[in-house]
Design an enzyme around this catalytic site. Structure first.
Site, mmCIF file in Angstrom:
data_model
loop_
_atom_site.group_PDB
_atom_site.id
_atom_site.type_symbol
_atom_site.label_atom_id
_atom_site.label_comp_id
_atom_site.label_asym_id
_atom_site.label_seq_id
_atom_site.Cartn_x
_atom_site.Cartn_y
_atom_site.Cartn_z
ATOM 1 N N PRO A 66 0.850 -1.195 0.000
ATOM 2 C CG PRO A 66 -0.615 -1.525 1.757
ATOM 3 C CD PRO A 66 0.693 -1.979 1.205
ATOM 4 C CG HIS A 67 1.985 2.853 -3.273
ATOM 5 N ND1 HIS A 67 1.672 1.534 -3.565
ATOM 6 C CD2 HIS A 67 1.757 3.548 -4.409
ATOM 7 C CE1 HIS A 67 1.283 1.445 -4.825
ATOM 8 N NE2 HIS A 67 1.321 2.647 -5.360
ATOM 9 N N GLY A 68 1.016 5.814 -0.791
ATOM 10 C CA GLY A 68 0.275 7.042 -0.994
ATOM 11 C C GLY A 68 1.195 8.242 -1.021
#
Length: 156
Positions: A66-68
């Site tokens: 997960p990345h942002g």
């Protein structure tokens, strides 16, 4: 040192996290980034969910990245969470996920962000290492496994 190890403080590695859903594990990651790096937990989880809506960050084999993008963040940051019980994640192989490598990058990050993601994917494609990361009971030892990993040197 590999790119992930360079942005992964030992305090950002947690094992046996009690989370029963994607929402709960994202909230847990938000709390970790808030406590360790003073980034508002809602900012973290909102950004992770926004990215997740574009498509699952589950890679298969029980792992996800997960990345942002975080407004105001100066440098990329990572965290590794391993949940007690694998959670549904809409991965391509439909396997539930137990190992999550969270990556937060500055809002304007482009090439470096992609290089870090690429290197994490390369590391997780090593079946033996991936299984060790998913099984190691000690957070410090898990951090050391990541620190000691070397990417293949490109000949370009």
């Amino acid at each position: 040192m590999n790119r992930l190890a360079a942005i992964l403080p030992a305090a950002n590695v947690l094992v046996n996290v009690e989370a029963t859903s994607k929402k709960r594990v994202f909230e847990h990651a938000g709390l970790l980034f808030e406590n360790q790096h003073a980034i508002a937990r809602a900012t973290v989880s909102d950004n992770l969910f926004a990215r997740e809506r574009l498509g699952s960050t589950g890679l298969g084999h029980g792992v996800a990245i997960p990345h942002g993008r975080i407004k105001g963040l100066k440098n990329p940051l990572a965290a590794v969470l391993r949940v007690q019980h694998a959670i549904p994640f809409d991965a391509p192989d439909d396997e539930p996920v137990s190992l999550l490598i969270f990556l937060l990058v500055p809002e304007a990050a482009t090439q470096r962000h992609l290089e870090i993601l690429s290197e994490i994917a390369e590391m997780l494609s090593d079946r033996e290492l991936r299984e060790r990361l998913k099984a190691e009971p000690d957070a410090a030892a898990l951090h050391k496994l990541i620190q000691n990993w070397e990417p293949l040197k490109s000949v370009a």
